[in-house]
Design a protein around this motif. Structure first.
Motif, PDB file in Angstrom:
ATOM      1  N   LEU A 298     -29.862  13.715  24.107  1.00 59.53           N
ATOM      2  CA  LEU A 298     -28.856  14.765  24.275  1.00 59.53           C
ATOM      3  C   LEU A 298     -29.381  15.841  25.212  1.00 59.53           C
ATOM      4  O   LEU A 298     -30.592  16.034  25.369  1.00 59.53           O
ATOM      5  N   ASP A 299     -28.459  16.577  25.814  1.00 54.93           N
ATOM      6  CA  ASP A 299     -28.889  17.667  26.697  1.00 54.93           C
ATOM      7  C   ASP A 299     -29.589  18.737  25.860  1.00 54.93           C
ATOM      8  O   ASP A 299     -29.369  18.868  24.650  1.00 54.93           O
ATOM      9  N   ALA A 301     -29.481  21.972  25.543  1.00 54.83           N
ATOM     10  CA  ALA A 301     -28.722  23.017  24.848  1.00 54.83           C
ATOM     11  C   ALA A 301     -28.121  22.476  23.551  1.00 54.83           C
ATOM     12  O   ALA A 301     -28.183  23.131  22.494  1.00 54.83           O
ATOM     13  N   THR A 302     -27.535  21.265  23.617  1.00 53.76           N
ATOM     14  CA  THR A 302     -26.945  20.665  22.414  1.00 53.76           C
ATOM     15  C   THR A 302     -28.020  20.395  21.369  1.00 53.76           C
ATOM     16  O   THR A 302     -27.840  20.663  20.179  1.00 53.76           O
ATOM     17  N   ARG A 303     -29.120  19.856  21.831  1.00 59.86           N
ATOM     18  CA  ARG A 303     -30.209  19.526  20.909  1.00 59.86           C
ATOM     19  C   ARG A 303     -30.747  20.775  20.215  1.00 59.86           C
ATOM     20  O   ARG A 303     -30.964  20.774  18.989  1.00 59.86           O
ATOM     21  N   GLU A 304     -30.940  21.839  20.956  1.00 56.79           N
ATOM     22  CA  GLU A 304     -31.449  23.074  20.357  1.00 56.79           C
ATOM     23  C   GLU A 304     -30.456  23.656  19.358  1.00 56.79           C
ATOM     24  O   GLU A 304     -30.849  24.179  18.316  1.00 56.79           O
ATOM     25  N   THR A 305     -29.175  23.538  19.674  1.00 58.34           N
ATOM     26  CA  THR A 305     -28.146  24.034  18.758  1.00 58.34           C
ATOM     27  C   THR A 305     -28.180  23.254  17.453  1.00 58.34           C
ATOM     28  O   THR A 305     -28.124  23.835  16.360  1.00 58.34           O
ATOM     29  N   LEU A 306     -28.271  21.923  17.553  1.00 59.98           N
ATOM     30  CA  LEU A 306     -28.314  21.087  16.356  1.00 59.98           C
ATOM     31  C   LEU A 306     -29.482  21.447  15.450  1.00 59.98           C
ATOM     32  O   LEU A 306     -29.355  21.438  14.216  1.00 59.98           O
ATOM     33  N   LEU A 307     -30.609  21.758  16.033  1.00 53.19           N
ATOM     34  CA  LEU A 307     -31.823  21.985  15.248  1.00 53.19           C
ATOM     35  C   LEU A 307     -31.951  23.417  14.731  1.00 53.19           C
ATOM     36  O   LEU A 307     -32.939  23.763  14.080  1.00 53.19           O
TER      37      LEU A 307
END
Length: 515
Positions: A298-299, A301-307
């Motif tokens: 995943l990009d 930004a998306t990955r950081e948001t998920l975590l």
């Protein structure tokens, strides 16, 4: 059960010596005491019994599953978590419900191979559960999963107190023990105590409640270790000098807890029980590895948001299905997922098996298992022999016959006078100092702990890795010092301890010289 000690399997020479003592004394004591001695003999030949204790919701059952390597203990709050469960080796996997009246009923494992949440019986009539597993780990270690402290109902307390000293039902060939005798042999022989972020003032009392040896011998560095479970939930900013690292924060906090619980436990080790259970018990699958690869792609930004949080991890829109993410979160939590993604970032082609091993390494379970080996397994002979002697003494006192008590006392003194049995004297001295029964200056108490808490001469002397001639000289120096202390400056109680430590150093000196 045969009373011929040579037909039994003992953990080592100390247990064998205590077994011979029991066998020799049985014709010289009352029928009631003899029945207690028969139980001591049975326990001596059985695997070491380790009780896993701690507060409710501390993750005890999850850790039990990790230790056993199978997700068999129920972890969700339910009727089974109110019961004591004994996990032991068996040639056929089975679970038996043992009732208060002695009856037993087999129940099937659930679809996932665990103990069923609903036993289909009246829980108030149940004494405990016996789980027999064809698991090599349990060949020399019986693991006792106990209800959590803090919100136990009276029935759960009674079950725990009763079962930490109960025999295996299928081995009850001797006469029943009366309550006094049964209490004298009650208690697991070692304890693994589970704490979470905050050690409460009564955790030390709880350790004593889950007395880790027979006849109310208290837990101590010989037979007790603690784990700081759920280490991944610790906020690094709350721990000074953690440098923002979760595991470093957990290690520092575990060190502080070790000081709080000292000398009740040998050590406090950080562990992530959930991650250990998932990695060790088959909960991490190839499908999970593929899902993690999808998250890794995943990009940023998306990955950081998920975590950022558990809620965002399962609800945020992305290419990995929400149901798949929920499963990962349930099995690994955010910390485990972050560890897995970091491993994939470093090695994109990492296999599912290698990823599982990375997760296992991140859980801290290896350190706990190593400590179990060094504190419990490697010293099972001394632990079991010391516990058995405590039981023998308590049984003789419970009899109320002065002549019988004296015969038992004299037999024990003859045993303890032998050089090969001196380790039992050392364990007794360590327990007296650790529990505060004999007050010692802090530096001398620390030395008693060190001498009694290891079988390695270098560690006993506080000089690990040093050359033999250095160890030999230091052992003799300390032997002479403790002999002088026993005669000058020590109280009568301290003098008895000093004599034991002096002899321990002298025997180490002899061993080093002859080796």
């Amino acid at each position: 059960m045969s009373t011929a000690t040579e037909q039994q399997h003992w953990p080592g020479p100390l247990s064998a010596a205590v077994a011979r003592l029991c066998t020799g004394l049985r014709p010289q004591v009352s029928e009631r005491t003899a029945a207690g001695f028969a139980e001591v003999l049975r326990r001596l030949s059985a695997p070491l019994q380790v009780a896993v204790a701690g507060r409710i919701k501390s993750g005890k059952s999850t850790l039990v599953n990790a230790l056993i390597g199978r997700r068999v203990a129920p972890t969700d709050v339910g009727e089974c978590t109110r019961l004591v469960t004994r996990f032991q080796y068996g040639t056929v996997d089975r679970v038996e419900v043992i009732f208060h009246d002695g009856k037993k009923q087999a129940v099937p494992f659930d679809a996932d191979g665990g103990i069923p949440a609903d036993l289909g019986v009246n829980i108030d009539e149940v004494s405990h559960l016996e789980a027999y597993l064809t698991n090599a780990v349990l060949r020399d270690l019986t693991v006792i999963d106990t209800p959590g402290l803090g919100s136990l109902d009276a029935a759960s307390v009674a079950r725990t107190e009763e079962l930490l000293g109960t025999r295996k039902e299928e081995e009850e060939e001797d006469s029943e023990l009366d309550p006094v005798s049964r209490n004298a042999v009650a208690g697991a022989e070692a304890v693994l105590y589970v704490v979470t972020q905050g050690v409460r003032a009564d955790d030390e009392q709880a350790l004593a409640a889950f007395t880790a040896a027979t006849a109310s011998r208290e837990a101590g560095p010989v037979n007790a270790i603690a784990v700081l479970n759920k280490a991944d939930t610790i906020e690094p900013s709350s721990v000074e000098d953690s440098d923002g690292e979760v595991w470093k924060a957990a290690s520092l906090l575990a060190g502080k807890q070790a000081q709080l619980l000292k000398p009740k436990v040998a050590d406090v080790l950080p562990v992530i029980g959930l991650l250990a259970e998932t990695a060790e018990s088959g909960g991490f699958t190839a499908a999970d590895a593929e899902a993690l690869r999808g998250l890794a792609q995943l990009d940023e930004a998306t990955r950081e948001t998920l975590l950022m949080s558990a809620d965002l991890f399962t609800s945020w829109e992305c290419d990995v299905p929400a149901g798949t993410r929920s499963r990962l979160l349930e099995r690994m939590d955010l910390y485990g997922i972050r560890c897995a993604l970091a491993a994939i970032d470093t090695e994109p082609e990492i296999t599912a098996g290698a990823l599982r091993r990375r997760l296992l390494d991140s859980s801290g379970l290896a350190s706990v298992l190593n400590r179990l080996d060094s504190v419990f397994r490697a010293r099972a002979d001394g632990i079991k022999a010391a516990a058995a002697l405590a039981s023998v003494t308590a049984l003789a006192h419970a009899a109320g016959d002065q002549g019988e008590r004296q015969r038992v006392h004299d037999a024990i003194e003859v045993l303890l006078a032998k050089p090969e049995a001196h380790q039992l004297r050392v364990l007794e001295a360590l327990t007296l100092v650790a529990t505060g029964a004999v007050a010692m200056p802090a530096d001398l108490a620390e030395e008693v702990m060190r001498v009694g808490s290891s079988n390695d001469a270098g560690e006993q002397l506080g000089l690990p890795g040093r050359r033999r001639n250095e160890l030999t000289d230091y052992a003799l120096e300390r032997a002479n010092w403790w002999r002088s202390f026993s005669s000058f400056g020590a109280t009568p109680a301290q003098s008895r301890i000093a004599h034991v430590v002096h002899r321990a150093y002298f025997l180490i000196w002899q061993q080093l010289r002859s080796g």
